[in-house]
Design a protein around this motif. Sequence first.
Motif, PDB file in Angstrom:
ATOM      1  N   SER A 141      -3.530 -46.695  74.941  1.00  0.00           N
ATOM      2  CA  SER A 141      -4.565 -46.200  74.114  1.00  0.00           C
ATOM      3  C   SER A 141      -5.443 -45.358  74.703  1.00  0.00           C
ATOM      4  O   SER A 141      -5.209 -45.173  75.902  1.00  0.00           O
ATOM      5  CB  SER A 141      -5.266 -47.600  73.502  1.00  0.00           C
ATOM      6  N   GLN A 197       2.759 -45.685  68.797  1.00  0.00           N
ATOM      7  CA  GLN A 197       1.433 -44.951  68.166  1.00  0.00           C
ATOM      8  C   GLN A 197       0.475 -46.093  67.669  1.00  0.00           C
ATOM      9  O   GLN A 197      -0.596 -45.736  67.576  1.00  0.00           O
ATOM     10  CB  GLN A 197       1.940 -44.086  67.019  1.00  0.00           C
ATOM     11  N   ASN A 198       0.884 -47.265  67.367  1.00  0.00           N
ATOM     12  CA  ASN A 198       0.032 -48.141  66.758  1.00  0.00           C
ATOM     13  C   ASN A 198      -0.586 -49.017  67.940  1.00  0.00           C
ATOM     14  O   ASN A 198      -0.880 -50.166  68.048  1.00  0.00           O
ATOM     15  CB  ASN A 198       0.527 -49.134  65.883  1.00  0.00           C
ATOM     16  N   GLU A 199      -0.295 -48.544  69.087  1.00  0.00           N
ATOM     17  CA  GLU A 199      -0.952 -49.123  70.642  1.00  0.00           C
ATOM     18  C   GLU A 199      -0.471 -50.354  70.813  1.00  0.00           C
ATOM     19  O   GLU A 199      -0.975 -51.215  71.772  1.00  0.00           O
ATOM     20  CB  GLU A 199      -2.597 -49.080  70.477  1.00  0.00           C
ATOM     21  N   GLU A 231       9.309 -46.546  69.012  1.00  0.00           N
ATOM     22  CA  GLU A 231       9.112 -45.662  67.912  1.00  0.00           C
ATOM     23  C   GLU A 231      10.602 -45.447  67.089  1.00  0.00           C
ATOM     24  O   GLU A 231      10.212 -45.303  65.961  1.00  0.00           O
ATOM     25  CB  GLU A 231       8.579 -44.344  68.128  1.00  0.00           C
TER      26      GLU A 231
END
Length: 140
Positions: free
Chosen positions: A14, A69-71, A117
């Motif tokens: 993040s 991407q969602n940490e 991912e």
Amino acid sequence: MSTDSSIDVFRWYSASNIACLTHIETIQLWDVSQARRLVAFSREDATSSFKRFGETDSAAILASLSTSQNEAVGVVVASRNGVTYLVTVEDNKELVVHSALSGVYKEQICKAYWDMENGVAVTCDESGLLSYWHSNSQVH
């Protein structure tokens, strides 16, 4: 900030957080803006996370860190009996097993890569057997 050990690999997950794998196989999450460790998981913690699969041997946390991407933070954990687990750190407080990969290894898994991912993992055992895993397929 001190990890109390040398670092094998680290990744940003993040804007202000990093994940580290140390040479003594601990997973550590850090908030660098506050200069504080959020959580640390040992090899024993990782082994405990997959006891529900009947695993009794200790495991090795491989020098593979994945972020999404969602940490989320993911690691690859290899047991002594040839099963490899894809594990994520959830809410900066617990390890959750997502997959158990088995069936093709002749020796201990020594290297791995997990692309969270795209749902792809690549593992290599000590004999040199390279395996490709995809969430929509079997081992190749």
